[in-house]
Design an enzyme around this catalytic site. Structure first.
Site, PDB file in Angstrom:
ATOM      1  N   GLY A 148       0.812  -0.991   0.157  1.00 19.04           N
ATOM      2  CA  GLY A 148       0.146  -0.136  -0.072  1.00 19.04           C
ATOM      3  C   GLY A 148       0.913   1.368  -0.006  1.00 19.04           C
ATOM      4  CG  ASP A 191      -6.269  -7.484  -3.491  1.00 17.17           C
ATOM      5  OD1 ASP A 191      -5.756  -7.268  -2.150  1.00 17.17           O
ATOM      6  OD2 ASP A 191      -7.468  -8.118  -3.613  1.00 17.17           O
ATOM      7  CG  HIS A 209      -4.842   4.651   9.838  1.00 25.05           C
ATOM      8  ND1 HIS A 209      -4.497   5.748   9.988  1.00 25.05           N
ATOM      9  CD2 HIS A 209      -4.489   4.274   8.467  1.00 25.05           C
ATOM     10  CE1 HIS A 209      -4.149   6.291   8.951  1.00 25.05           C
ATOM     11  NE2 HIS A 209      -4.148   5.686   8.098  1.00 25.05           N
TER      12      HIS A 209
HETATM   13  C1  LIG Z   1      -4.078   5.751   3.329  1.00 27.95           C
HETATM   14  S1  LIG Z   1      -3.105   4.916   1.650  1.00 27.95           S
HETATM   15  C2  LIG Z   1      -1.401   5.091   2.371  1.00 27.95           C
HETATM   16  C3  LIG Z   1      -0.403   5.287   1.560  1.00 27.95           C
HETATM   17  C4  LIG Z   1       1.136   5.081   1.841  1.00 27.95           C
HETATM   18  N1  LIG Z   1       1.433   3.888   2.478  1.00 27.95           N
HETATM   19  C5  LIG Z   1       1.426   6.434   2.804  1.00 27.95           C
HETATM   20  O1  LIG Z   1       1.821   5.967   3.938  1.00 27.95           O
HETATM   21  O2  LIG Z   1       1.115   7.537   2.358  1.00 27.95           O
HETATM   22  C6  LIG Z   1      -3.360   3.343   1.686  1.00 27.95           C
HETATM   23  C7  LIG Z   1      -2.857   2.785   0.522  1.00 27.95           C
HETATM   24  O3  LIG Z   1      -3.157   1.448   0.209  1.00 27.95           O
HETATM   25  C8  LIG Z   1      -3.805   1.112  -0.932  1.00 27.95           C
HETATM   26  N2  LIG Z   1      -4.430  -0.222  -1.126  1.00 27.95           N
HETATM   27  C9  LIG Z   1      -5.665  -0.381  -0.812  1.00 27.95           C
HETATM   28  N3  LIG Z   1      -6.314  -1.468  -1.076  1.00 27.95           N
HETATM   29  C10 LIG Z   1      -5.190  -2.095  -1.397  1.00 27.95           C
HETATM   30  C11 LIG Z   1      -5.031  -3.499  -1.568  1.00 27.95           C
HETATM   31  N4  LIG Z   1      -6.054  -4.423  -1.651  1.00 27.95           N
HETATM   32  N5  LIG Z   1      -3.957  -3.907  -2.204  1.00 27.95           N
HETATM   33  C12 LIG Z   1      -2.892  -3.002  -2.303  1.00 27.95           C
HETATM   34  N6  LIG Z   1      -2.761  -1.950  -2.053  1.00 27.95           N
HETATM   35  C13 LIG Z   1      -4.084  -1.285  -1.460  1.00 27.95           C
HETATM   36  C14 LIG Z   1      -3.891   2.008  -1.632  1.00 27.95           C
HETATM   37  O4  LIG Z   1      -3.976   2.247  -3.041  1.00 27.95           O
HETATM   38  C15 LIG Z   1      -3.425   3.370  -0.748  1.00 27.95           C
HETATM   39  O5  LIG Z   1      -2.067   3.657  -1.765  1.00 27.95           O
END
Ligand SMILES: C[S@@+](CC[C@H](N)C(=O)[O-])C[C@H]1O[C@@H](n2cnc3c(N)ncnc32)[C@H](O)[C@@H]1O
Length: 304
Positions: A148, A191, A209
């Site tokens: 993520g 994913d 979170h």
């Molecule tokens: C709140 S953001 C945090 C981004 C980064 N880690 C940061 O600290 O700024 C959550 C991240 O999780 C990713 N995400 C959500 N669902 C996901 C999944 N099923 N697999 C991989 N990444 C995912 C989103 O695209 C997003 O970039």
């Protein structure tokens, strides 16, 4: 301007015109440490340029449709005990589906996360003492996958500080496909509930979170499979709030509880230590270590 001055965004001083002018004094406004964070380029005042511009994060948090609007539906959402989160009730889709269908939200979220990551990682990696010497947490790693990890701002900072660590990012296709790559970081579209690329360590920064406890356990089980089995090396590094840790002054506390509300919008939560511990044990981890880093943020290392 008076509102912004009273609330500390600007400082104001009376400027007396030089004699022999008959002009009245005028108010001159200046940046404060808070508004300086909203200026992406530190400008020509001689201050060093730091990667601390947070304007993209403010633009994300101030968006009416995705940030503020869901809260106007809070009353109706409380009364209707349906399964949808507050965000879904307002926008008709979970946030991570909306990033696929709404290009402007995707861009605002990615830019906001990148700004926040640069700010936070600068504190973790360069403000050693202030951040409790947190940079040592990355020492000894040969590879790291930021799950993520958005556009990779966090791992790019880690790769600059520790050039020997092979860094990669796993994120959704709509995020990875727009990521600006400088070649130091490998981007993988996927994913995290399905598969996570193997590495010595997994970084989960501001990810858990956003999810409820059951989903956190699923994500962490995937992480456990991905991390190195090399003795004493494999770990998951979580950057998030641990409620009750870090700076406890009222202004910081107020921001932290507003974050509680913000995460509730997604169906996620900011957690206390005992809530984190329950999730770690359920996901099969045996121990953990919390290092407060900045304001109310902490790094949590969890070990198999
Ligand atoms: C709140 S953001 C945090 C981004 C980064 N880690 C940061 O600290 O700024 C959550 C991240 O999780 C990713 N995400 C959500 N669902 C996901 C999944 N099923 N697999 C991989 N990444 C995912 C989103 O695209 C997003 O970039």
């Amino acid at each position: 301007m008076r509102v912004l001055t009273i609330s500390g965004i600007f400082a104001a001083a009376d400027h007396q015109p030089a004699p022999p002018s008959d002009d009245e004094s005028e108010t001159v406004y200046k940046l404060t440490p808070i508004s300086r964070l909203l200026v992406d380029d530190d400008g020509d005042d001689g201050a060093s340029s730091t990667p601390r511009g947070m304007s993209a994060m403010l633009r994300l948090l101030a968006r009416s449709d995705t940030a503020v609007a869901p809260f106007f539906g809070l009353g109706a959402w409380f009364r209707d005990a349906g399964a949808a989160t507050l965000f879904e009730a307002a926008r008709g889709a979970p946030t991570w589906s909306l990033t696929r269908s709404d290009a402007s939200y995707n861009e605002a979220l990615n830019d906001g996360c990148a700004a926040n990551s640069s700010f936070a990682m600068d504190a973790v990696l360069n403000d050693g003492a202030a951040a409790g010497g947190a940079s040592s947490i990355f020492r000894g790693l040969g590879s790291l996958v930021d799950v993520g990890g958005d556009h990779g701002a966090a791992v790019m900072a880690i790769a600059r500080a520790f050039p020997h660590i092979k860094c990669s990012v796993l994120d959704l296709e709509q995020v990875v496909s727009k990521a600006p790559s400088d070649g130091t970081v490998q981007f993988v579209a996927g994913d995290m509930f399905q598969s996570i690329p193997p590495a010595d360590a997994v970084l989960l920064k501001y990810v858990l979170h956003c999810w409820d406890d059951d989903d956190c356990v699923k994500i962490l089980r995937r992480c456990k499979r991905a991390i190195s089995a090399r003795d004493g090396v494999g770990k998951v590094i979580i950057m998030n709030v641990v409620v009750g840790y870090g700076t406890q002054d009222n202004v910081v506390k107020e921001t932290q509880v507003l974050f509680d509300m913000f995460m509730m919008r997604y169906g996620g939560a900011e957690r206390e230590e005992h809530e984190w511990k329950k999730i770690f044990l359920e996901a099969g981890f045996s121990s953990y270590k919390i290092t407060p880093i900045l304001g109310f943020q902490s790094l949590i290392e969890i070990f198999p």
